[in-house]
Design a protein around this motif. Sequence first.
Motif, PDB file in Angstrom:
ATOM      1  N   ASP A 100       0.829  -1.204   0.000  1.00  0.00           N
ATOM      2  CA  ASP A 100       0.000   0.000   0.000  1.00  0.00           C
ATOM      3  C   ASP A 100       0.867   1.260   0.000  1.00  0.00           C
ATOM      4  O   ASP A 100       0.622   2.208  -0.761  1.00  0.00           O
ATOM      5  N   ALA A 101       1.892   1.271   0.843  1.00  0.00           N
ATOM      6  CA  ALA A 101       2.780   2.439   0.934  1.00  0.00           C
ATOM      7  C   ALA A 101       3.556   2.630  -0.368  1.00  0.00           C
ATOM      8  O   ALA A 101       3.790   3.768  -0.800  1.00  0.00           O
ATOM      9  N   THR A 102       3.953   1.540  -0.993  1.00  0.00           N
ATOM     10  CA  THR A 102       4.688   1.639  -2.259  1.00  0.00           C
ATOM     11  C   THR A 102       3.819   2.260  -3.352  1.00  0.00           C
ATOM     12  O   THR A 102       4.271   3.146  -4.089  1.00  0.00           O
ATOM     13  N   LEU A 103       2.574   1.806  -3.439  1.00  0.00           N
ATOM     14  CA  LEU A 103       1.676   2.348  -4.461  1.00  0.00           C
ATOM     15  C   LEU A 103       1.414   3.834  -4.215  1.00  0.00           C
ATOM     16  O   LEU A 103       1.409   4.643  -5.154  1.00  0.00           O
ATOM     17  N   LYS A 104       1.219   4.215  -2.963  1.00  0.00           N
ATOM     18  CA  LYS A 104       0.983   5.625  -2.645  1.00  0.00           C
ATOM     19  C   LYS A 104       2.213   6.475  -2.952  1.00  0.00           C
ATOM     20  O   LYS A 104       2.098   7.599  -3.447  1.00  0.00           O
ATOM     21  N   GLN A 105       3.400   5.939  -2.672  1.00  0.00           N
ATOM     22  CA  GLN A 105       4.627   6.671  -2.975  1.00  0.00           C
ATOM     23  C   GLN A 105       4.788   6.861  -4.471  1.00  0.00           C
ATOM     24  O   GLN A 105       5.198   7.924  -4.944  1.00  0.00           O
ATOM     25  N   GLN A 106       4.453   5.833  -5.234  1.00  0.00           N
ATOM     26  CA  GLN A 106       4.550   5.929  -6.687  1.00  0.00           C
ATOM     27  C   GLN A 106       3.590   6.981  -7.232  1.00  0.00           C
ATOM     28  O   GLN A 106       3.928   7.729  -8.161  1.00  0.00           O
ATOM     29  N   LYS A 107       2.406   7.064  -6.655  1.00  0.00           N
ATOM     30  CA  LYS A 107       1.437   8.081  -7.086  1.00  0.00           C
ATOM     31  C   LYS A 107       1.927   9.484  -6.724  1.00  0.00           C
ATOM     32  O   LYS A 107       1.795  10.423  -7.517  1.00  0.00           O
ATOM     33  N   LEU A 108       2.493   9.616  -5.530  1.00  0.00           N
ATOM     34  CA  LEU A 108       3.062  10.905  -5.120  1.00  0.00           C
ATOM     35  C   LEU A 108       4.189  11.322  -6.053  1.00  0.00           C
ATOM     36  O   LEU A 108       4.287  12.488  -6.456  1.00  0.00           O
ATOM     37  N   GLN A 109       5.040  10.367  -6.399  1.00  0.00           N
ATOM     38  CA  GLN A 109       6.158  10.674  -7.284  1.00  0.00           C
ATOM     39  C   GLN A 109       5.652  11.082  -8.663  1.00  0.00           C
ATOM     40  O   GLN A 109       6.195  12.002  -9.293  1.00  0.00           O
ATOM     41  N   LEU A 186       5.328  18.425  -3.277  1.00  0.00           N
ATOM     42  CA  LEU A 186       5.063  17.038  -3.663  1.00  0.00           C
ATOM     43  C   LEU A 186       6.346  16.220  -3.721  1.00  0.00           C
ATOM     44  O   LEU A 186       6.368  15.049  -3.328  1.00  0.00           O
ATOM     45  N   ALA A 187       7.410  16.825  -4.199  1.00  0.00           N
ATOM     46  CA  ALA A 187       8.700  16.124  -4.245  1.00  0.00           C
ATOM     47  C   ALA A 187       9.173  15.767  -2.847  1.00  0.00           C
ATOM     48  O   ALA A 187       9.692  14.667  -2.611  1.00  0.00           O
ATOM     49  N   ASP A 188       8.978  16.694  -1.907  1.00  0.00           N
ATOM     50  CA  ASP A 188       9.375  16.437  -0.513  1.00  0.00           C
ATOM     51  C   ASP A 188       8.551  15.292   0.074  1.00  0.00           C
ATOM     52  O   ASP A 188       9.087  14.418   0.773  1.00  0.00           O
ATOM     53  N   LYS A 189       7.228  15.292  -0.200  1.00  0.00           N
ATOM     54  CA  LYS A 189       6.370  14.225   0.311  1.00  0.00           C
ATOM     55  C   LYS A 189       6.770  12.871  -0.286  1.00  0.00           C
ATOM     56  O   LYS A 189       6.798  11.860   0.416  1.00  0.00           O
ATOM     57  N   ALA A 190       7.066  12.877  -1.587  1.00  0.00           N
ATOM     58  CA  ALA A 190       7.468  11.635  -2.241  1.00  0.00           C
ATOM     59  C   ALA A 190       8.773  11.100  -1.646  1.00  0.00           C
ATOM     60  O   ALA A 190       8.945   9.894  -1.468  1.00  0.00           O
ATOM     61  N   LYS A 191       9.671  12.001  -1.327  1.00  0.00           N
ATOM     62  CA  LYS A 191      10.957  11.586  -0.753  1.00  0.00           C
ATOM     63  C   LYS A 191      10.770  11.004   0.643  1.00  0.00           C
ATOM     64  O   LYS A 191      11.389   9.995   1.000  1.00  0.00           O
ATOM     65  N   VAL A 192       9.907  11.659   1.434  1.00  0.00           N
ATOM     66  CA  VAL A 192       9.627  11.145   2.781  1.00  0.00           C
ATOM     67  C   VAL A 192       8.989   9.757   2.688  1.00  0.00           C
ATOM     68  O   VAL A 192       9.348   8.835   3.430  1.00  0.00           O
ATOM     69  N   ALA A 193       8.019   9.626   1.768  1.00  0.00           N
ATOM     70  CA  ALA A 193       7.348   8.337   1.587  1.00  0.00           C
ATOM     71  C   ALA A 193       8.328   7.260   1.136  1.00  0.00           C
ATOM     72  O   ALA A 193       8.268   6.115   1.589  1.00  0.00           O
ATOM     73  N   GLU A 194       9.249   7.638   0.269  1.00  0.00           N
ATOM     74  CA  GLU A 194      10.238   6.679  -0.225  1.00  0.00           C
ATOM     75  C   GLU A 194      11.174   6.222   0.894  1.00  0.00           C
ATOM     76  O   GLU A 194      11.528   5.042   0.980  1.00  0.00           O
ATOM     77  N   PHE A 399      -2.776 -14.282  -7.695  1.00  0.00           N
ATOM     78  CA  PHE A 399      -1.426 -14.265  -8.270  1.00  0.00           C
ATOM     79  C   PHE A 399      -0.844 -12.862  -8.187  1.00  0.00           C
ATOM     80  O   PHE A 399      -1.475 -11.883  -8.587  1.00  0.00           O
ATOM     81  N   GLU A 400       0.386 -12.784  -7.638  1.00  0.00           N
ATOM     82  CA  GLU A 400       1.061 -11.498  -7.503  1.00  0.00           C
ATOM     83  C   GLU A 400       2.409 -11.519  -8.205  1.00  0.00           C
ATOM     84  O   GLU A 400       3.101 -12.545  -8.223  1.00  0.00           O
ATOM     85  N   THR A 401       2.774 -10.376  -8.751  1.00  0.00           N
ATOM     86  CA  THR A 401       4.121 -10.161  -9.260  1.00  0.00           C
ATOM     87  C   THR A 401       4.733  -9.044  -8.424  1.00  0.00           C
ATOM     88  O   THR A 401       4.098  -8.010  -8.217  1.00  0.00           O
ATOM     89  N   ARG A 402       5.935  -9.257  -7.937  1.00  0.00           N
ATOM     90  CA  ARG A 402       6.562  -8.290  -7.039  1.00  0.00           C
ATOM     91  C   ARG A 402       7.934  -7.875  -7.573  1.00  0.00           C
ATOM     92  O   ARG A 402       8.686  -8.708  -8.076  1.00  0.00           O
ATOM     93  N   VAL A 403       8.218  -6.600  -7.452  1.00  0.00           N
ATOM     94  CA  VAL A 403       9.512  -6.049  -7.826  1.00  0.00           C
ATOM     95  C   VAL A 403      10.143  -5.477  -6.567  1.00  0.00           C
ATOM     96  O   VAL A 403       9.572  -4.589  -5.928  1.00  0.00           O
ATOM     97  N   ASN A 404      11.303  -6.022  -6.204  1.00  0.00           N
ATOM     98  CA  ASN A 404      11.969  -5.646  -4.950  1.00  0.00           C
ATOM     99  C   ASN A 404      11.038  -5.796  -3.756  1.00  0.00           C
ATOM    100  O   ASN A 404      11.042  -4.976  -2.829  1.00  0.00           O
ATOM    101  N   GLY A 405      10.206  -6.815  -3.798  1.00  0.00           N
ATOM    102  CA  GLY A 405       9.345  -7.145  -2.672  1.00  0.00           C
ATOM    103  C   GLY A 405       7.991  -6.488  -2.683  1.00  0.00           C
ATOM    104  O   GLY A 405       7.110  -6.870  -1.909  1.00  0.00           O
ATOM    105  N   ALA A 406       7.784  -5.481  -3.529  1.00  0.00           N
ATOM    106  CA  ALA A 406       6.508  -4.761  -3.562  1.00  0.00           C
ATOM    107  C   ALA A 406       5.667  -5.225  -4.746  1.00  0.00           C
ATOM    108  O   ALA A 406       6.176  -5.414  -5.854  1.00  0.00           O
ATOM    109  N   ALA A 407       4.371  -5.384  -4.521  1.00  0.00           N
ATOM    110  CA  ALA A 407       3.471  -5.856  -5.565  1.00  0.00           C
ATOM    111  C   ALA A 407       3.285  -4.803  -6.655  1.00  0.00           C
ATOM    112  O   ALA A 407       3.176  -3.615  -6.377  1.00  0.00           O
ATOM    113  N   VAL A 408       3.267  -5.264  -7.906  1.00  0.00           N
ATOM    114  CA  VAL A 408       2.952  -4.421  -9.062  1.00  0.00           C
ATOM    115  C   VAL A 408       1.840  -5.110  -9.839  1.00  0.00           C
ATOM    116  O   VAL A 408       1.603  -6.306  -9.682  1.00  0.00           O
TER     117      VAL A 408
END
Length: 421
Positions: A100-109, A186-194, A399-408
């Motif tokens: 969930d956090a990965t998807l939100k970070q990607q949207k922020l980015q 937004l860049a700052d928020k994305a960095k914090v989330a990352e 079925f899940e596909t994960r990149v570096n442990g996070a679902a995509v």
Amino acid sequence: MSTSPSLSLRHRSRVIAAAVAVVLTAGTIAAVAPATSASAAAYPSWSDVQKAKASKSAQQAKVTQIKGLIADLTEKADAAEKSSEAAGAAYQTAQTKYDDATLKQQKLQSQADAAEKTAAASEAQAGQLAAQLGRASANDVTTDILTHPSKSGDLLYELGAMSKLSEQADGIYSQATQDRGVAQGLADKAKVAESALGALATAAQQKMQAAQQAAESAQSAVDAQAENKARLEAQLTLLTTNASDVEARYNKGVEVEKARQAALARAAARAAAAQPGGAGGGAPNSSGWVRPTGGYQTSPYGYRLDPYTKNYALHAGVDLAPGCYSPIYAAASGTVTFAANGGGYGNEVIIDNGGGISTAYGHIVDGGTLVSAGQHVSAGQQIAKVGSTGWSTGCHLHFETRVNGAAVDPVPFMAARGISV
């Protein structure tokens, strides 16, 4: 066939218990292999039981002891299974938080990237106006009005136009400044989330390993219960009946069960060797991938109202529904890193496919896991059977596909590898 050491322990315990039940008939006794000498040392021997029949007091004491041992075995197996279930739920919670956090970070980015483009465009426009104003100011309009009064109308018009241009420039500069502030925020928020993702990824990995260990411990407890309970119940029969050949029939039952398990293993090996093609499995394509099972997609990747929990949450994979007990195949070759209770995922298998990519297979039927942690599997190899364990409302493969442990999203991920799901 190697069976996951932790999937559906209560189910396996019931199956084994049924197989090892001591039914003293003219037939044989279905039982698992006897306990090793190390574990058997803590339990009464057949000789001890036979001697206890010499007196009622000794016989009753031995009966009480054996019943206590059986109860202790059951209690330990139940406790270990509950611990495994709790560890699986903790892993699933940690993995869901990370996804969930990965998807939100990607949207922020993505939003930050879009805002950066807008800010850059605003700044470019402001720069163009600044250049235009600079060129206009090179001509002194006031001097021109005094020296060329006949052209004063045109010059006054020019002066008014410059004034409006200046006002417009002020607005554009203000917008550019505002756009730059939004982009930076937004860049700052994305960095914090990352930066927070690292801790969440570590937590998910640790919880997964803990769940695997708990599952293996639970399976050991279940196996110990099955092995020793069968023998102890046979010994109770010897103590409480006049039967004289209990031990011989028990040992014969052990051999029968060994033969049955060996036959099942051979059948599983033959089934795995003859991989069917069609909707799932089969030979891998040029990218080295296969469809993990047959059936239509019944639920896509993304946020949804979960049909099981009734909560709005991220569905981190796609659901494929080919029917109960249908084969599940490794989507690509790799090493099994998890084969255990995955909480809401039910019975789950995770395969490390290399290069930071992993695939996950959830809701496997009880007793339907055909691989174990640490095992290497090939693309298209059957690894499990479709079920409805965990947070599931019907038989399907999650079925899940994960990149570096996070679902995509598995749809574009698999499409890029020539597979449609």
